[in-house]
Design a protein around this motif. Structure first.
Motif, short mmCIF file in Angstrom:
data_model
loop_
_atom_site.label_atom_id
_atom_site.label_comp_id
_atom_site.label_asym_id
_atom_site.label_seq_id
_atom_site.Cartn_x
_atom_site.Cartn_y
_atom_site.Cartn_z
N LYS A 5 -47.12 -66.43 -5.94
CA LYS A 5 -47.92 -66.09 -7.16
C LYS A 5 -48.18 -65.13 -7.22
CE LYS A 5 -48.29 -71.31 -8.09
NZ LYS A 5 -49.31 -72.62 -8.11
N GLN A 6 -49.07 -63.93 -8.24
CA GLN A 6 -49.27 -62.68 -8.26
C GLN A 6 -50.67 -62.92 -8.95
OE1 GLN A 6 -46.19 -59.86 -8.13
NE2 GLN A 6 -47.50 -57.97 -8.63
N CYS A 23 -51.16 -62.12 -3.34
CA CYS A 23 -50.40 -62.98 -3.53
C CYS A 23 -50.20 -63.81 -3.01
CB CYS A 23 -48.76 -61.90 -3.48
SG CYS A 23 -48.15 -61.10 -4.75
N GLY A 104 -43.05 -62.28 -7.78
CA GLY A 104 -44.13 -62.61 -8.04
C GLY A 104 -43.82 -62.06 -9.05
#
Lengths: 113, 114
Positions: A5-6, A23, A104
């Motif tokens: 997840k970014q 991230c 991401g």
């Protein structure tokens, strides 16, 4: 389910400022964390990468900070320049399936002159 | 030295058609991987080939297939195209099967399905 997840999705920074992109991951088997830079119409290009046995890696104006316990890593761009305006992707690969990168969702950076 | 070259650069196809994308790796690189990048998202792994054998497959339907030739070039085939297949298809090459350390990406093929 997104493995990496970014954030943020987009970022505006003044020339000379510091750009920070974050991230996070959950898979503890990940053991290689690269950052890629992508300009419009081009493929991603490797900027810098880190392994979890170090907490920080610096190459020129680019620094990766890595927090293994929090399962987070970040890219810092010091003295940001208009030429740094691009989309940045973090990625991760695990020790068992190293040929497969999980990317991401990207951060679009705009450095204003 | 030539980098990773992909052809064509742009392509427009109709739903239900089939498409073949081509990739020539950097000279000496034996591993080729394919990624799909939907607009606004990060690349997603489709396949890796090393020494003409499939070494990894991502979570894509059987409509997607690939192969690698003796000169290490590769083709990605997509059958029965759907609108959702519209994306930038990236090819990456590396020296070894554990490609990640030395991935070099091409500029991609932009596929539009109408």
């Amino acid at each position: 389910q997104q493995q990496v997840k970014q954030s943020p999705q987009s970022l505006i920074v003044q020339k000379g400022g510091i750009s920070i992109i974050n991230c996070a991951y959950e898979n503890t088997a990940f053991d290689y964390f690269p950052w890629y830079q992508q300009f419009p119409g081009k493929g991603p290009a490797l900027l810098i990468a880190i392994r979890p046995d170090v907490s920080e890696k610096k190459e020129g104006r680019f620094t990766i900070s890595f927090n293994k316990s929090a399962k987070q890593f970040s890219l810092h761009i010091m003295d940001s320049q208009p030429g740094d305006s691009a989309t940045y992707f973090c990625a991760a690969a695990d020790k068992y399936n190293f040929n497969k990168f999980y990317f991401g969702s990207g951060t679009k950076l705009n450095v204003k002159p | 030295d030539a980098g990773v070259t992909q052809s064509p650069t742009h392509l427009i196809k109709t739903r239900g058609q089939q498409v073949t994308l081509r990739c020539s790796p950097i000279s000496g690189h034996k591993s080729v991987s394919w990624y799909q990048q939907v607009l606004g998202q990060g690349p997603q792994f489709i396949f890796q080939y090393y020494e003409k054998e499939e070494r990894g497959r991502g979570n894509f339907p059987d409509r997607f297939s690939a192969r690698q030739f003796p000169n290490y070039s590769s083709e990605l085939n997509v059958n029965a195209l759907l609108l959702g297949d519209s994306a930038l298809y990236l090819c990456a090459s590396s020296l070894e099967v554990r490609g990640g350390y030395g991935y070099t990406f091409g500029s991609g093929t932009r596929l539009t399905v109408v």
